[in-house]
Design a protein around this motif. Sequence first.
Motif, PDB file in Angstrom:
ATOM      1  N   PHE A 103      50.425  43.581  30.284  1.00  0.00           N
ATOM      2  CA  PHE A 103      49.749  42.639  31.160  1.00  0.00           C
ATOM      3  C   PHE A 103      48.443  42.212  30.500  1.00  0.00           C
ATOM      4  CE2 PHE A 103      46.982  41.912  34.927  1.00  0.00           C
ATOM      5  CZ  PHE A 103      47.726  40.913  35.527  1.00  0.00           C
ATOM      6  N   GLY A 104      47.998  41.009  30.796  1.00  0.00           N
ATOM      7  CA  GLY A 104      46.737  40.533  30.264  1.00  0.00           C
ATOM      8  C   GLY A 104      45.916  39.830  31.333  1.00  0.00           C
ATOM      9  N   VAL A 105      44.609  39.924  31.202  1.00  0.00           N
ATOM     10  CA  VAL A 105      43.675  39.287  32.120  1.00  0.00           C
ATOM     11  C   VAL A 105      42.686  38.482  31.298  1.00  0.00           C
ATOM     12  CG1 VAL A 105      41.843  39.712  33.810  1.00  0.00           C
ATOM     13  CG2 VAL A 105      43.857  41.153  33.799  1.00  0.00           C
ATOM     14  N   VAL A 106      42.424  37.242  31.696  1.00  0.00           N
ATOM     15  CA  VAL A 106      41.419  36.416  31.046  1.00  0.00           C
ATOM     16  C   VAL A 106      40.129  36.563  31.847  1.00  0.00           C
ATOM     17  CG1 VAL A 106      40.767  34.087  30.330  1.00  0.00           C
ATOM     18  CG2 VAL A 106      43.168  34.776  30.277  1.00  0.00           C
ATOM     19  N   VAL A 107      39.076  36.991  31.178  1.00  0.00           N
ATOM     20  CA  VAL A 107      37.761  37.139  31.813  1.00  0.00           C
ATOM     21  C   VAL A 107      36.908  35.975  31.325  1.00  0.00           C
ATOM     22  CG1 VAL A 107      35.764  38.628  32.135  1.00  0.00           C
ATOM     23  CG2 VAL A 107      38.025  39.641  31.812  1.00  0.00           C
ATOM     24  N   GLU A 155      47.555  48.183  29.912  1.00  0.00           N
ATOM     25  CA  GLU A 155      48.811  48.932  29.892  1.00  0.00           C
ATOM     26  C   GLU A 155      49.690  48.592  31.088  1.00  0.00           C
ATOM     27  OE1 GLU A 155      48.256  53.112  29.812  1.00  0.00           O
ATOM     28  OE2 GLU A 155      48.322  53.207  27.645  1.00  0.00           O
ATOM     29  N   GLU A 156      49.071  48.455  32.252  1.00  0.00           N
ATOM     30  CA  GLU A 156      49.816  48.253  33.494  1.00  0.00           C
ATOM     31  C   GLU A 156      49.389  46.956  34.159  1.00  0.00           C
ATOM     32  OE1 GLU A 156      48.474  51.485  35.848  1.00  0.00           O
ATOM     33  OE2 GLU A 156      49.470  52.993  34.629  1.00  0.00           O
ATOM     34  N   GLU A 157      50.307  46.387  34.927  1.00  0.00           N
ATOM     35  CA  GLU A 157      49.975  45.181  35.680  1.00  0.00           C
ATOM     36  C   GLU A 157      49.095  45.567  36.865  1.00  0.00           C
ATOM     37  OE1 GLU A 157      52.210  41.489  37.888  1.00  0.00           O
ATOM     38  OE2 GLU A 157      53.289  42.703  36.428  1.00  0.00           O
ATOM     39  N   ARG A 158      48.036  44.809  37.059  1.00  0.00           N
ATOM     40  CA  ARG A 158      47.086  45.087  38.140  1.00  0.00           C
ATOM     41  C   ARG A 158      46.690  43.781  38.814  1.00  0.00           C
ATOM     42  NH1 ARG A 158      44.572  50.525  38.119  1.00  0.00           N
ATOM     43  NH2 ARG A 158      45.468  51.504  36.306  1.00  0.00           N
ATOM     44  N   GLU A 159      46.284  43.872  40.050  1.00  0.00           N
ATOM     45  CA  GLU A 159      45.771  42.734  40.814  1.00  0.00           C
ATOM     46  C   GLU A 159      44.248  42.732  40.643  1.00  0.00           C
ATOM     47  OE1 GLU A 159      46.476  39.380  42.900  1.00  0.00           O
ATOM     48  OE2 GLU A 159      48.031  40.830  42.440  1.00  0.00           O
ATOM     49  N   ILE A 160      43.734  41.832  39.813  1.00  0.00           N
ATOM     50  CA  ILE A 160      42.302  41.806  39.517  1.00  0.00           C
ATOM     51  C   ILE A 160      41.780  40.392  39.752  1.00  0.00           C
ATOM     52  CG2 ILE A 160      40.564  42.174  37.729  1.00  0.00           C
ATOM     53  CD1 ILE A 160      42.639  44.021  36.371  1.00  0.00           C
ATOM     54  N   ASP A 161      40.816  40.258  40.667  1.00  0.00           N
ATOM     55  CA  ASP A 161      40.215  38.953  40.942  1.00  0.00           C
ATOM     56  C   ASP A 161      38.923  38.748  40.161  1.00  0.00           C
ATOM     57  OD1 ASP A 161      42.190  38.244  42.748  1.00  0.00           O
ATOM     58  OD2 ASP A 161      41.161  39.236  44.404  1.00  0.00           O
ATOM     59  N   ARG A 162      38.125  39.788  40.087  1.00  0.00           N
ATOM     60  CA  ARG A 162      36.828  39.720  39.410  1.00  0.00           C
ATOM     61  C   ARG A 162      36.556  41.041  38.714  1.00  0.00           C
ATOM     62  NH1 ARG A 162      34.004  35.272  40.995  1.00  0.00           N
ATOM     63  NH2 ARG A 162      34.674  34.306  42.915  1.00  0.00           N
ATOM     64  N   VAL A 163      35.762  40.982  37.649  1.00  0.00           N
ATOM     65  CA  VAL A 163      35.326  42.199  36.963  1.00  0.00           C
ATOM     66  C   VAL A 163      33.809  42.178  36.858  1.00  0.00           C
ATOM     67  CG1 VAL A 163      37.436  42.547  35.644  1.00  0.00           C
ATOM     68  CG2 VAL A 163      35.609  41.186  34.663  1.00  0.00           C
ATOM     69  N   ARG A 164      33.247  43.346  36.751  1.00  0.00           N
ATOM     70  CA  ARG A 164      31.799  43.477  36.636  1.00  0.00           C
ATOM     71  C   ARG A 164      31.445  43.711  35.168  1.00  0.00           C
ATOM     72  NH1 ARG A 164      28.101  44.115  40.293  1.00  0.00           N
ATOM     73  NH2 ARG A 164      29.632  44.552  41.919  1.00  0.00           N
ATOM     74  N   LEU A 165      30.468  42.961  34.690  1.00  0.00           N
ATOM     75  CA  LEU A 165      29.983  43.126  33.322  1.00  0.00           C
ATOM     76  C   LEU A 165      28.474  42.973  33.334  1.00  0.00           C
ATOM     77  CD1 LEU A 165      30.760  43.468  30.301  1.00  0.00           C
ATOM     78  CD2 LEU A 165      30.684  41.007  30.141  1.00  0.00           C
ATOM     79  N   GLY A 166      27.783  44.068  33.119  1.00  0.00           N
ATOM     80  CA  GLY A 166      26.325  44.044  33.062  1.00  0.00           C
ATOM     81  C   GLY A 166      25.670  43.545  34.342  1.00  0.00           C
ATOM     82  N   GLY A 167      26.188  43.913  35.487  1.00  0.00           N
ATOM     83  CA  GLY A 167      25.596  43.499  36.754  1.00  0.00           C
ATOM     84  C   GLY A 167      26.093  42.165  37.276  1.00  0.00           C
ATOM     85  N   LYS A 168      26.915  41.460  36.516  1.00  0.00           N
ATOM     86  CA  LYS A 168      27.457  40.174  36.958  1.00  0.00           C
ATOM     87  C   LYS A 168      28.925  40.331  37.315  1.00  0.00           C
ATOM     88  CE  LYS A 168      24.625  37.198  34.039  1.00  0.00           C
ATOM     89  NZ  LYS A 168      24.668  36.192  32.977  1.00  0.00           N
ATOM     90  N   LEU A 169      29.344  39.608  38.330  1.00  0.00           N
ATOM     91  CA  LEU A 169      30.766  39.540  38.652  1.00  0.00           C
ATOM     92  C   LEU A 169      31.343  38.317  37.960  1.00  0.00           C
ATOM     93  CD1 LEU A 169      31.001  40.462  42.438  1.00  0.00           C
ATOM     94  CD2 LEU A 169      31.886  41.730  40.495  1.00  0.00           C
ATOM     95  N   LEU A 170      32.349  38.532  37.148  1.00  0.00           N
ATOM     96  CA  LEU A 170      32.958  37.448  36.389  1.00  0.00           C
ATOM     97  C   LEU A 170      34.355  37.157  36.912  1.00  0.00           C
ATOM     98  CD1 LEU A 170      31.900  38.586  32.812  1.00  0.00           C
ATOM     99  CD2 LEU A 170      30.787  36.893  34.263  1.00  0.00           C
ATOM    100  N   ARG A 171      34.697  35.877  36.925  1.00  0.00           N
ATOM    101  CA  ARG A 171      35.997  35.424  37.422  1.00  0.00           C
ATOM    102  C   ARG A 171      37.083  35.774  36.406  1.00  0.00           C
ATOM    103  NH1 ARG A 171      38.589  30.465  36.794  1.00  0.00           N
ATOM    104  NH2 ARG A 171      36.855  29.739  35.556  1.00  0.00           N
ATOM    105  N   THR A 172      38.281  36.095  36.906  1.00  0.00           N
ATOM    106  CA  THR A 172      39.411  36.418  36.033  1.00  0.00           C
ATOM    107  C   THR A 172      40.637  35.617  36.442  1.00  0.00           C
ATOM    108  OG1 THR A 172      40.187  38.219  37.428  1.00  0.00           O
ATOM    109  CG2 THR A 172      38.632  38.792  35.694  1.00  0.00           C
ATOM    110  N   THR A 173      41.548  35.444  35.510  1.00  0.00           N
ATOM    111  CA  THR A 173      42.859  34.863  35.774  1.00  0.00           C
ATOM    112  C   THR A 173      43.893  35.673  35.009  1.00  0.00           C
ATOM    113  OG1 THR A 173      42.567  33.285  33.967  1.00  0.00           O
ATOM    114  CG2 THR A 173      42.059  32.503  36.162  1.00  0.00           C
ATOM    115  N   GLN A 174      45.134  35.575  35.439  1.00  0.00           N
ATOM    116  CA  GLN A 174      46.209  36.294  34.777  1.00  0.00           C
ATOM    117  C   GLN A 174      46.552  35.602  33.461  1.00  0.00           C
ATOM    118  OE1 GLN A 174      49.691  36.827  37.166  1.00  0.00           O
ATOM    119  NE2 GLN A 174      50.909  37.621  35.474  1.00  0.00           N
TER     120      GLN A 174
END
Length: 135
Positions: free
Chosen positions: A51-55, A108-127
Motif C-alpha cells: 500500500f502507498g500513501v501520498v503525503v 506494509e499493510e493497507e490502512r485508512e489514513i486521512d492526515r499525518v502529523r509532521l513536526g506539529g503540522k497536520l498534512l493531507r494524504t491521498t491513496q
Amino acid sequence: MAGTISIDMSITPPTPTPNSPAPTPDHTRRRRKTSKPSAPTPSTDATTPKFGVVVHGIALRKDLGKVRKWLESGNKTLGKTVGIRWLRRKAELVGEGKKTSSVVVYLEEEREIDRVRLGGKLLRTTQYELDRRRK
C-alpha cells in the motif's frame, strides 16, 4: 635565401604486437555503456509494499531519511514504512521555484489514513495506486 623545405606528411600506422587488439579509428570505437543509478525502489527492502500513501506539503529542503523518521515516530497509525520517495523529481520542482512537494510513503499493510502529523503540522494524504499502468 630561396631554399626548399620538404615535409613528410605520411602517417604510419602503429604495428600491432601479438597480444594487442588491432587499432580502431576513433569514430568506430564503441562507448562503454554506463548504467545510470536507478532510483531507490521500495522493493529493495526485504518487504514488498502492499500500500502507498501520498503525503502533500513536504518542504523540499527536508532530507527524506529524516522525513521518514519523523513520520514513523509521530504517526502510530502509519505502521511500518517500507520506503519513501518524492512523487516528482526534486530537481524539476526546485527549477520551477516550488518550495513544497509530495512524497510517497510505502507501507506494509493497507490502512485508512486521512492526515499525518509532521513536526506539529497536520498534512493531507491521498491513496497511492501501486498497480497503476500508463496507457
